[in-house]
Design a protein around this motif. Structure first.
Motif, PDB file in Angstrom:
ATOM      1  N   GLY A   1       0.782  -1.239  -0.076  1.00  0.00           N
ATOM      2  CA  GLY A   1      -0.057  -0.039  -0.046  1.00  0.00           C
ATOM      3  C   GLY A   1       0.918   1.360  -0.146  1.00  0.00           C
ATOM      4  O   GLY A   1       0.150   2.226   0.034  1.00  0.00           O
ATOM      5  N   ALA A   2       2.123   0.983   0.110  1.00  0.00           N
ATOM      6  CA  ALA A   2       3.025   2.385   0.163  1.00  0.00           C
ATOM      7  C   ALA A   2       3.051   2.896  -1.465  1.00  0.00           C
ATOM      8  O   ALA A   2       2.829   2.527  -2.440  1.00  0.00           O
ATOM      9  N   PRO A   3       3.179   4.352  -1.464  1.00  0.00           N
ATOM     10  CA  PRO A   3       2.859   4.942  -2.690  1.00  0.00           C
ATOM     11  C   PRO A   3       4.108   4.554  -3.799  1.00  0.00           C
ATOM     12  O   PRO A   3       5.316   4.490  -3.216  1.00  0.00           O
ATOM     13  N   MET A   4       3.701   4.410  -5.088  1.00  0.00           N
ATOM     14  CA  MET A   4       4.856   4.420  -6.098  1.00  0.00           C
ATOM     15  C   MET A   4       4.912   5.668  -6.837  1.00  0.00           C
ATOM     16  O   MET A   4       4.344   6.464  -6.781  1.00  0.00           O
ATOM     17  N   PRO A   5       6.055   5.793  -7.492  1.00  0.00           N
ATOM     18  CA  PRO A   5       6.255   6.891  -8.440  1.00  0.00           C
ATOM     19  C   PRO A   5       5.293   7.198  -9.563  1.00  0.00           C
ATOM     20  O   PRO A   5       4.489   6.217  -9.959  1.00  0.00           O
ATOM     21  N   ASN A   6       5.165   8.376  -9.840  1.00  0.00           N
ATOM     22  CA  ASN A   6       4.284   9.051 -11.033  1.00  0.00           C
ATOM     23  C   ASN A   6       4.971   9.080 -12.058  1.00  0.00           C
ATOM     24  O   ASN A   6       4.527   9.282 -13.229  1.00  0.00           O
ATOM     25  N   THR A   7       6.394   8.785 -12.018  1.00  0.00           N
ATOM     26  CA  THR A   7       7.158   8.948 -13.317  1.00  0.00           C
ATOM     27  C   THR A   7       8.095   7.669 -13.578  1.00  0.00           C
ATOM     28  O   THR A   7       8.748   7.146 -12.496  1.00  0.00           O
ATOM     29  N   GLU A   8       8.513   7.377 -14.850  1.00  0.00           N
ATOM     30  CA  GLU A   8       9.637   6.253 -15.009  1.00  0.00           C
ATOM     31  C   GLU A   8      10.136   6.412 -16.443  1.00  0.00           C
ATOM     32  O   GLU A   8       9.394   7.156 -17.167  1.00  0.00           O
ATOM     33  N   GLU A   9      11.128   5.765 -16.697  1.00  0.00           N
ATOM     34  CA  GLU A   9      11.525   5.484 -18.000  1.00  0.00           C
ATOM     35  C   GLU A   9      10.677   4.950 -19.098  1.00  0.00           C
ATOM     36  O   GLU A   9      10.010   4.291 -18.349  1.00  0.00           O
TER      37      GLU A   9
ATOM     38  N   SER B   1      10.210   0.034 -17.039  1.00  0.00           N
ATOM     39  CA  SER B   1       9.098   0.198 -15.796  1.00  0.00           C
ATOM     40  C   SER B   1       9.578  -0.109 -14.649  1.00  0.00           C
ATOM     41  O   SER B   1      10.435  -1.137 -14.080  1.00  0.00           O
ATOM     42  N   ILE B   2       9.096   0.500 -13.451  1.00  0.00           N
ATOM     43  CA  ILE B   2       9.335   0.156 -12.176  1.00  0.00           C
ATOM     44  C   ILE B   2       8.866  -1.099 -11.670  1.00  0.00           C
ATOM     45  O   ILE B   2       7.488  -1.001 -11.620  1.00  0.00           O
TER      46      ILE B   2
END
Length: 367
Positions: free
Chosen positions: A181-189, A193-194
């Protein structure tokens, strides 16, 4: 010292210092322009953005992403291209992921912007959650991969992703209660993909990088006991002026000249915005108290694009090394003055832009 600003832009000066201890007089001019629509030419904005006198952040200084960096760096050997704003879904229709792109002359940078999402974790695995749709998504290092893993009760087991310690998504310890449930990034290469909480991903954003992050701190020099005992308050001998560059390395280019094509892809509500930078030369003249002058042209070393606010700014810088101190400089002129101004100065006369101004001055000082 008097600064004569013959532009319709903001201008200011400060002192700088080289590691050798030599003082520098730094003159900065910043112009704010309307962000043009496609097919339009940029024009000077009626409201000129003030000089930034201290770094600004999205939240608590040092613990959040830099937004604007102070305008008075002593020197920049390259041009910083910076952006503050958001990704915009094409046509205003919600999406879960879109590519965004920035082009400034020969510089190109693109990455993916993803809707809000969280990590899914259990005792066996960790995976990326499904992103929610968005129409507008801010772009910031706060929202890029990175952050600090400080959940463990033992401080020795805390970790930070020093390429971007203010980001999100980074976890060194895969404790389910900390990750699920921890937030993930909103941008990636675009093509990377992350998928892992401790992967060595490139943080994707377009603003300034923090002064203490690993990409800049390596140039700050050595501040050890010898520096404290024998060198303070001067800079260490191994200080590198690349420290003054605020943009990430892939957003540093040769000084801009004007006329470069700018392309913003999915960074404005229009979907794609294309225009050319204006051609502006910025002369800077240093008049010495003992006679003579030093003529320079300011280097266009910072471009800030702020499309959500409807403007962009261009910053020129001229740095004059001093023999002793600032008192050897009587005046500095930035911009262009007419020949009559130069003639009046040569004759030791006061220059008036019109007869009306001359008459007004005589009424105020009849003697």
């Amino acid at each position: 010292m008097e600064l004569i600003n013959a532009t319709k832009m903001q201008a200011g000066y400060t002192m700088g210092m080289e590691p050798s201890g030599r003082e520098l007089l730094v003159v900065v001019v910043k112009g704010t322009f309307h962000l043009p629509k496609n097919g339009e030419s940029p024009r000077l904005h009626e409201i000129q953005q003030p000089m930034v006198m201290a770094d600004t952040f999205t939240d608590e200084p040092g613990l959040s992403a830099p937004v604007l960096e102070v305008d008075f760096a002593p020197r920049k050997h390259r041009c910083d291209v910076l952006f503050v704003g958001s990704a915009h879904a094409p046509g205003g229709k919600p999406v879960t992921r879109i590519p965004v792109g920035l082009k400034v002359g020969a510089l190109t940078k693109s990455f993916a912007v993803v809707g809000p999402r969280t990590w899914r974790a259990n005792t066996l695995s960790v995976s990326a959650g499904d992103p929610a749709p968005f129409v507008t998504q801010p772009i910031s290092y706060d929202l890029a991969f990175g952050g600090v893993d400080n959940f463990h009760e033992d401080p020795d087991k805390h970790h930070a992703f020093m390429a971007n310690p203010v980001g999100k998504g980074f976890h060194k310890h895969l404790n389910t209660s900390w990750v699920d449930g921890a937030p993930m990034p909103n941008t990636e290469e675009l093509n990377n993909s992350i998928t892992a909480t401790d992967g060595n991903y490139q943080p994707m954003a377009l603003g300034p990088v923090g002064r203490g992050w690993e990409s800049r701190s390596r140039y700050a020099g050595t501040y050890d006991q010898n520096w404290q005992d024998n060198i303070f308050p001067f800079l260490p001998a191994d200080f590198d002026e690349r420290f003054y560059q605020a943009a990430p390395v892939d957003q540093q280019i040769d000084y801009l000249k004007g006329g470069e094509e700018i392309i913003l892809a999915n960074l404005t509500p229009e979907g794609k915005t294309i225009f050319q930078l204006p051609h502006i030369e910025m002369p800077v003249h240093f008049f010495l108290k003992q006679g003579g002058r030093v003529d320079m042209k300011g280097n266009l070393d910072t471009l800030m694009l702020a499309p959500d606010a409807g403007y962009f700014s261009m910053t020129w810088r001229a740095t004059q090394p001093l023999k002793k101190n600032i008192f050897e400089i009587g005046q500095v002129l930035v911009g262009n003055q007419p020949p009559t101004w130069w003639r009046a100065r040569q004759l030791g006369k006061t220059y008036y832009v019109s007869l009306a101004e001359l008459a007004r001055a005589r009424r105020q000082n009849p003697l």
